[in-house]
Design an enzyme around this catalytic site. Structure first.
Site, mmCIF file in Angstrom:
data_model
loop_
_atom_site.group_PDB
_atom_site.id
_atom_site.type_symbol
_atom_site.label_atom_id
_atom_site.label_comp_id
_atom_site.label_asym_id
_atom_site.label_seq_id
_atom_site.Cartn_x
_atom_site.Cartn_y
_atom_site.Cartn_z
ATOM 1 N N CYS A 12 -62.662 116.050 -80.872
ATOM 2 C CA CYS A 12 -63.075 115.646 -79.686
ATOM 3 C C CYS A 12 -62.753 116.145 -77.894
ATOM 4 O O CYS A 12 -61.114 116.138 -78.112
ATOM 5 C CB CYS A 12 -62.620 113.820 -79.409
ATOM 6 N N ASN A 59 -74.320 107.380 -69.637
ATOM 7 C CA ASN A 59 -75.261 106.988 -71.464
ATOM 8 C C ASN A 59 -74.160 106.957 -71.651
ATOM 9 O O ASN A 59 -72.876 107.458 -72.410
ATOM 10 C CB ASN A 59 -75.615 108.142 -70.824
ATOM 11 N N HIS A 108 -60.247 107.698 -78.167
ATOM 12 C CA HIS A 108 -61.225 107.976 -77.869
ATOM 13 C C HIS A 108 -62.487 106.905 -78.806
ATOM 14 O O HIS A 108 -63.491 107.057 -78.260
ATOM 15 C CB HIS A 108 -61.532 109.157 -79.597
ATOM 16 N N HIS A 129 -66.693 109.980 -76.576
ATOM 17 C CA HIS A 129 -65.684 109.950 -75.947
ATOM 18 C C HIS A 129 -66.248 108.849 -75.108
ATOM 19 O O HIS A 129 -66.928 109.473 -74.504
ATOM 20 C CB HIS A 129 -64.755 110.871 -75.945
ATOM 21 N N CYS A 156 -60.304 113.942 -75.822
ATOM 22 C CA CYS A 156 -59.499 113.568 -76.356
ATOM 23 C C CYS A 156 -58.156 114.541 -75.430
ATOM 24 O O CYS A 156 -58.535 115.405 -75.163
ATOM 25 C CB CYS A 156 -58.961 113.284 -77.587
ATOM 26 N N HIS A 192 -67.051 108.278 -70.898
ATOM 27 C CA HIS A 192 -67.364 108.856 -70.029
ATOM 28 C C HIS A 192 -68.219 108.450 -69.842
ATOM 29 O O HIS A 192 -69.218 108.353 -70.070
ATOM 30 C CB HIS A 192 -66.624 110.276 -70.597
ATOM 31 N N GLN A 229 -70.080 110.461 -65.912
ATOM 32 C CA GLN A 229 -71.246 111.644 -65.445
ATOM 33 C C GLN A 229 -70.675 111.756 -63.707
ATOM 34 O O GLN A 229 -71.244 110.646 -63.523
ATOM 35 C CB GLN A 229 -71.783 111.999 -65.900
#
Lengths: 353, 353
Positions: free
Chosen positions: A65, A167, A127, A178, A68, A180, A182
């Site tokens: 990933c 998303n 994660h 992971h 991470c 997150h 945007q």
């Protein structure tokens, strides 16, 4: 700090932490991107082109990933060995850099460099977690990071609007599991926001009142689609929701953007987000995939008319069925929805804790 | 004829055929549907609700296909033992029936019965075929059926626009693999068409010319995105295409709808459709899923400004990747596209036969 290819990275911590000066050891070649904007004269909208995005990594395992922390000899996008919240420029941006060209919206085949910026925000170094697991302190820290980024990006030349979104779930095309979000700094006002502002102006001409205020008042008076009411925020399934489960979340005091929220409003926003995402997590046998968008006013226009709000929806309509955008939706923007908003709201109310 | 639950069914044959008077032996209960329209005052768009659609059959095998002819003791939606092209009212419509209520678009929480009609059109009795396999005679018969249905439906009270489209492929949510399309008689002008007409009117005010004419002329003059030029039609990837592979196909003589096409134009349209769908079938390792929409003018407004055209696109961007509509697209209507239109057009040109 800067990553080895020149991209900016910013740590957000609740308190000062060691190790934030760790350098990116990867020696990446300078970041380049092939971004372009084109204007569609029929739909009067800009479309972003980013051919380099075809090569994005796709659903890496935890061991690979890139979101991470760097640890155990593995080097990721985040040089530190741990982090709370971190923001950095997307390696595969749809928008990049600054240009002084204006929109040539009158031309039929208008194109220009896709000036702007795409950032990634990691909510936690864990994660396996999701936003719903963050807890109130971390969720509030995420809000502070989004306020910071919105303010910084809005001040850059040519940025017309800053949009923060998450998303979540393979079903809507997420390539990195992971947790997150945007941040897009658009060099144009998005078609959706333009439509909202046109509607608000038409309503103001007709009634002298603000459309968002009136919609919120109507939803609160009706009550059948409310999911949660707080001291500072209200969350409801809109009367004409497009998605099987869709919640809009407004502060009771109309403000243009996240930065305009006072501390008590920010704290309750974090609480609402965790609560609503928890309900979405319990809707089906597995946590629902979702899109969560923080809708803010453009940086320079419509700031008096627009109302900051959160839009949360899932494409899942039952344990084994998704809502697809096919002929009527993709071709005509005419949505069909198999779940009545009152039923969706009742179900989401039941799922509260 | 009428199916046993009262829905209408119409056979279209190139020549008179026996067996078209076969009755529906299924004894279905009267068709009912729970359809409603609601107005979104923020996006100024009607949304269709159809709770009964949650129960639609999903990806039946050929042995259970409701769109195959009735044969060998099996009773399907089509009573005849064979057919060429057949149209019938959808058993799970998003729109149904007629109401004299007008749009109360000014109200904040406006709703009304979802008057209108949804029809299914089967292109062939061959369960395993696709539109690309039909051949010119059958493809032309499909056009004649669409002309007939558009004309009939446009004459019904309250129908504002008729939209014919084909969804193909599980990737875009198709629930019936049998080759078929759909016909929606909307009681409103779709948001997409409204936007096109607003753009056309603004262009006419500014230039005195028709926007569609000018876009087609600009694409032909530029040439880099042309896929095919014929005597009566032109097909190109639009300068600002939203989808990885997207083709718009216009007659060189601007007309408002399919019924306005003369025979030579209808024949070449069938040829273009077969050719373009064949190219889409060869783009990837497996035939590309697609949406193909026949965009026609509203029944009562904008008929002088609008240009009939076909829009064909796929959500597939490579052998193993799809384009998803996530935060930026679903939340902001701001599209990102990883495939440049010139590259898409070059690839589609290569795939011609």
């Amino acid at each position: 700090m800067r990553l080895s290819d020149g991209r900016e990275l910013i740590y957000f911590d609740a308190a000062a932490r060691p190790g934030r000066d760790a350098a990116d050891q990867r020696g990446l070649p300078p970041a380049t991107a092939d971004c372009e904007l084109r204007y569609d004269p029929l739909l009067r909208a800009w479309v972003m082109y980013a051919a380099h995005r075809q090569d994005r990594s796709f659903l890496p395992t935890a061991a690979d990933c890139p979101l991470c922390p760097s640890a155990g000899g593995r080097r990721t996008e985040i040089p530190a060995g741990d982090y709370e919240v971190v923001v950095f420029e997307n390696r595969y941006p749809a928008l990049l850099g600054w240009a002084n060209q204006h929109a040539r919206a009158g031309e039929l085949l208008a194109a220009r460099p896709a000036a702007g910026r795409c950032e990634v925000i990691c909510f936690t170094s864990d994660h396996e977690a999701s936003f719903a697991d963050l807890g109130p302190v971390r969720a509030r820290l995420v809000t502070e990071a989004l306020v910071d980024r919105t303010t910084e990006l809005a001040a850059l030349p040519g940025v017309a609007q800053v949009y923060c979104f998450e998303n979540r779930g393979q079903e809507i095309g997420v390539t990195q599991p992971h947790p997150h979000g945007q941040i897009y700094a658009y060099p144009f006002v998005s078609p959706r926001t333009s439509q909202l502002l046109r509607s608000a102006r038409a309503h103001a001409r007709r009634t002298g009142r603000n459309l968002f205020d009136d919609v919120i008042a109507a939803e609160r008076a009706d009550g059948t689609r409310l999911v949660r009411s707080g001291r500072h925020w209200v969350a409801f399934v809109p009367h004409a929701a497009r998605w099987p489960y869709e919640v809009h979340c407004y502060p009771l005091r109309r403000v243009p953007d996240l930065a305009s929220l006072v501390p008590a409003e920010r704290t309750e926003l974090a609480d609402f987000q965790l609560d609503l995402l928890g309900r979405f997590g319990r809707l089906f046998a597995a946590p629902a995939p979702y899109v969560c968008g923080w809708h803010q006013a453009p940086t320079r226009t419509g700031r008096r008319d627009f109302a900051l709000h959160l839009e949360l929806f899932t494409v899942r309509r039952s344990d084994d069925k998704l809502k697809y955008l096919a002929g009527s939706e993709s071709g005509m923007d005419a949505f069909t929805n198999d779940v009545l908003p009152e039923r969706a709201a009742a179900r989401l109310r039941e799922l509260g804790r």
